[in-house]
Design an enzyme around this catalytic site. Structure first.
Site, short mmCIF file in Angstrom:
data_model
loop_
_atom_site.label_atom_id
_atom_site.label_comp_id
_atom_site.label_asym_id
_atom_site.label_seq_id
_atom_site.Cartn_x
_atom_site.Cartn_y
_atom_site.Cartn_z
N SER A 2 0.83 -1.22 0.00
CA SER A 2 0.00 0.00 0.00
C SER A 2 0.86 1.26 0.00
CB SER A 2 -0.90 0.03 1.24
OG SER A 2 -1.84 -0.99 1.18
N ARG A 22 1.35 4.20 -3.05
CA ARG A 22 1.13 5.62 -2.77
C ARG A 22 2.38 6.44 -3.02
NH1 ARG A 22 -2.48 2.69 -0.31
NH2 ARG A 22 -4.45 3.51 0.50
N GLY A 80 -6.20 -3.72 -7.57
CA GLY A 80 -7.33 -2.84 -7.21
C GLY A 80 -6.84 -1.48 -6.76
N ARG A 105 -14.29 -6.81 -10.27
CA ARG A 105 -14.42 -6.11 -8.99
C ARG A 105 -15.19 -4.80 -9.12
NH1 ARG A 105 -8.73 -6.31 -6.07
NH2 ARG A 105 -10.05 -5.57 -4.36
N SER A 116 -13.08 1.91 3.32
CA SER A 116 -12.19 1.49 2.24
C SER A 116 -11.12 2.55 2.01
CB SER A 116 -12.98 1.27 0.94
OG SER A 116 -12.07 1.23 -0.15
N GLN A 168 -8.96 2.47 -0.31
CA GLN A 168 -8.83 2.76 -1.75
C GLN A 168 -9.81 3.85 -2.16
OE1 GLN A 168 -9.29 -1.09 -3.61
NE2 GLN A 168 -7.22 -1.72 -3.09
N ASP A 177 -6.81 -7.84 4.97
CA ASP A 177 -6.06 -8.72 4.07
C ASP A 177 -5.52 -9.95 4.80
OD1 ASP A 177 -6.56 -7.02 1.95
OD2 ASP A 177 -4.71 -5.89 2.23
N LYS A 186 -12.78 -9.11 -3.12
CA LYS A 186 -11.33 -8.93 -3.21
C LYS A 186 -10.83 -9.64 -4.49
CE LYS A 186 -10.66 -6.40 0.41
NZ LYS A 186 -10.21 -5.03 0.24
N ARG A 191 -12.92 -14.28 -1.40
CA ARG A 191 -12.05 -14.90 -0.37
C ARG A 191 -12.85 -15.59 0.72
NH1 ARG A 191 -7.43 -10.19 0.18
NH2 ARG A 191 -6.31 -10.82 -1.70
C1 S3P Z 1 -5.62 -1.18 0.14
C2 S3P Z 1 -6.82 -1.15 0.79
C3 S3P Z 1 -7.62 -2.35 1.08
C4 S3P Z 1 -6.79 -3.62 0.95
C5 S3P Z 1 -5.95 -3.63 -0.29
C6 S3P Z 1 -5.00 -2.45 -0.30
C7 S3P Z 1 -4.92 0.09 -0.11
O1 S3P Z 1 -8.71 -2.41 0.17
O2 S3P Z 1 -7.64 -4.75 0.96
O3 S3P Z 1 -5.20 -4.81 -0.34
O4 S3P Z 1 -3.72 0.08 -0.43
O5 S3P Z 1 -5.56 1.14 0.02
P1 S3P Z 1 -10.06 -1.58 0.47
O6 S3P Z 1 -9.68 -0.17 0.55
O7 S3P Z 1 -10.94 -1.81 -0.71
O8 S3P Z 1 -10.62 -2.17 1.72
#
Ligand code: S3P
Length: 437
Positions: free
Chosen positions: A23, A27, A99, A127, A171, A173, A320, A347, A351
Site C-alpha cells: 500500500s 502511494r 485494485g 471487482r 475502504s 482505496q 487482508d 477482493k 475470499r
Molecule cells: C488497500 C486497501 C484495502 C486492501 C488492499 C489495499 C490500499 O482495500 O484490501 O489490499 O492500499 O488502500 P479496500 O480499501 O478496498 O478495503
C-alpha cells in the site's frame, strides 16, 4: 504453477525482513508522479502490483528511473508531472491484478482534462468500481464502465467541485481516490468512513506538502494544491509478514523475528487478535519512518491457541489477513468467529467462500455466510489439492496450512504470490533451514 507443500519436521528459525509495504509503495509512486520535482523512494516492493502502478504513471508522463534493485526493494527516482499534469496515454492502461492501482488512478486522473481507459486482468475486471466512479462523478468527472460498473473504465477528467462524502464501507482505496481528486477541486473535500481503514495517505501526503485535516473517522484536503517532491522510505509489509507470523505460530519449535515492519495501528489488527488468542508474540517498537511507526515482531510457536470473535469494527485493520487468520484458527481451541467480513467477497477472489472451501477440503471446519465466517478449531488438517484462484493471499494462506497438514498439499496457480510477495517460498525455505539473510 503447482506448488507442493509437505508438513515440515524442522521449525522456522531466524530473523528476516519481508519486502516493502504494498500500500505504501503504490502511494509513494503515485504521489511522486503527481508531484512537482524529483522524489526518491527506497525499499519499494518489487512485485507485479507495484510494477502495474509504475507502468501506469510512466504511461501518463512521469519518468520513473529504477536506480537500484536490491533485496530490500527498489530504489526509484520519480520525476513527476507536477503543475503540467499527466499526458493523455497512448492506448489503455493495464492495471493488472491491482485494485489499488485502478481505484487510486481514477482519483489521480479525475481532475485533469484528459481521457484514459483503465483495464485489468480477469479478476480485476470482476471487482466493483462504482464505489469510486459514483462519488467522483458527483465531483464532475465522467466515466464509462463495462456492464455492472466494472473495468474497463473510461475516464474523462475535468474541473471538479469539492464534496463531502460519508462512505458506506470503510475502504482506504475509495477514501484515497476521493482525497486525491480533492487536490484538484477549489475548496475542501471531506471523506468520512464507518470505521478507520488504513491511513497511509493521510500520513504520507503532508510529506509531499499537502496538509490533511483529520477529525475522528474523517479526513479532508483543501485544493487546489500540487504536491511537491519528497523522499520516502517504505517499511516492510505487515500483510506479508502475517504469513510468516502464522507459519511460526503453527510449526512446533519455531522462533522467527520479522524486522522493520510497519506497525501502523490501522494495519496490525492481526497482532491484536493473535494476542487475545494467546499467541507468543513480542513487538519491539523501533523508529518512525516517514510518518509510519515501525518495529520488530518476534513470534514463537504456541501450542495452546484459543478461539476468539473478530468484530466488524476490527475487520478493516486486518482485512487482508483474514485468510491467514482463518488458517491459524483451525489450530485454536473452540470456534473463531469473524463478523462483518462481506468485503472479502469482492477482493482478488471471493475470499470468504474460497477460504471456507479450502479449510473444509483440508478436513477443517469452516462455514461462510454472506458476511461472517466461523472456523472450528481442533480438527487436524489433512493435505489436499487446493486452487489459489489466482489470489495471492489465498495461495500463501494455503501454503502455511500445508506446512502443518498431514500428507501433501498442492496449490494450483501459486504464481499469484508474485502480486505481493514474490520471494515468499524462498523466505519460508530459508527460515526452515535457519539460514536467513
Ligand atoms: C488497500 C486497501 C484495502 C486492501 C488492499 C489495499 C490500499 O482495500 O484490501 O489490499 O492500499 O488502500 P479496500 O480499501 O478496498 O478495503
Amino acid at each position: 504453477m503447482r506448488f507442493h507443500v509437505r508438513p515440515t519436521a524442522s521449525p522456522l528459525i531466524g530473523s528476516i525482513r519481508v519486502p516493502g509495504d504494498k500500500s505504501i509503495s503504490h502511494r509513494a509512486v503515485l504521489f511522486s508522479a503527481m508531484a512537482e520535482g524529483t522524489s526518491r523512494i527506497t525499499g519499494v516492493l518489487d512485485s507485479a502490483d507495484v510494477r502495474s502502478t509504475i507502468s501506469a504513471v510512466s504511461a501518463l508522463g512521469a519518468v520513473v528511473e529504477i536506480v537500484a534493485e536490491e533485496p530490500d526493494g527498489l530504489t526509484l527516482l520519480v520525476h513527476g508531472w507536477g503543475c503540467d499534469g499527466p499526458v493523455e496515454p497512448v492506448g489503455s492502461i493495464d492495471c493488472g491484478n491491482s485494485g489499488t492501482t485502478i481505484r487510486l488512478l481514477m482519483g489521480v486522473l479525475a481532475g485533469w482534462g484528459i481521457h484514459a481507459v483503465l483495464t485489468g486482468d480477469e479478476s480485476l475486471s470482476r471487482r466493483p468500481m462504482r464505489r469510486v466512479t459514483s462519488p467522483l462523478a458527483e465531483m464532475g468527472a465522467r466515466f464509462e464502465t463495462a456492464e455492472g460498473g466494472v473495468a474497463p473504465v473510461g475516464i474523462s477528467g475535468g474541473a471538479l467541485a469539492p464534496a463531502d462524502f460519508d462512505l458506506p464501507v470503510a475502504s482506504a482505496q475509495v477514501k484515497t481516490a476521493l482525497l486525491l481528486a480533492g487536490l484538484r477541486a477549489s475548496g475542501t473535500t471531506r471523506v468520512c468512513e464507518p470505521a478507520s481503514s488504513r491511513d497511509h495517505t493521510e500520513r504520507m501526503l503532508p510529506g509531499f506538502g499537502v496538509p490533511v485535516m483529520r477529525d475522528g473517522l474523517c479526513a479532508s484536503v483543501t485544493g487546489p494544491v500540487v504536491p511537491v517532491a519528497s523522499d520516502v522510505a517504505v517499511p516492510a509489509d505487515p500483510s506479508s509478514a502475517a504469513f510468516l507470523v502464522g507459519a511460526a505460530l503453527l510449526v512446533p519449535g519455531s522462533d522467527v523475528t520479522l524486522r522493520a515492519v510497519s506497525l501502523n495501528p490501522t494495519r496490525i489488527g492481526l497482532l491484536r487478535v493473535l494476542a487475545r488468542m494467546g499467541a507468543d508474540i513480542h513487538v519491539s517498537q523501533g523508529d518512525d519512518v516517514c510518518g509510519e511507526p515501525t518495529g520488530d515482531i518476534r513470534v514463537r510457536f504456541t501450542e495452546k491457541l484459543t478461539a476468539t470473535t473478530i468484530t466488524a469494527g476490527e475487520v478493516p485493520s486486518l482485512i487482508d489477513e483474514v485468510p491467514l487468520l482463518a488458517i491459524v484458527a483451525t489450530a485454536a481451541a473452540g470456534t473463531t468467529r469473524f463478523e462483518g467480513v462481506g468485503e472479502l467477497r469482492v477482493k482478488e477472489s471471493d475470499r470468504l467462500a474460497a477460504i471456507a472451501d479450502g479449510i473444509n477440503a483440508l478436513c477443517g471446519g469452516a462455514v461462510a455466510t454472506e458476511d461472517t465466517l466461523t472456523v472450528t478449531g481442533g480438527h487436524p488438517l489433512v493435505g489436499a489439492a487446493l486452487d489459489s484462484l489466482g489470489d495471492h493471499r489465498l495461495a500463501m494462506a494455503f501454503a502455511v496450512a500445508g506446512l502443518v497438514a498431514d500428507g501433501e498439499t498442492i496449490i494450483d496457480r501459486f504464481e499469484a504470490v508474485d502480486v505481493s510477495y514474490p520471494g515468499f517460498a524462498a523466505d519460508i525455505k530459508a527460515l526452515l533451514k535457519g539460514s536467513t539473510p
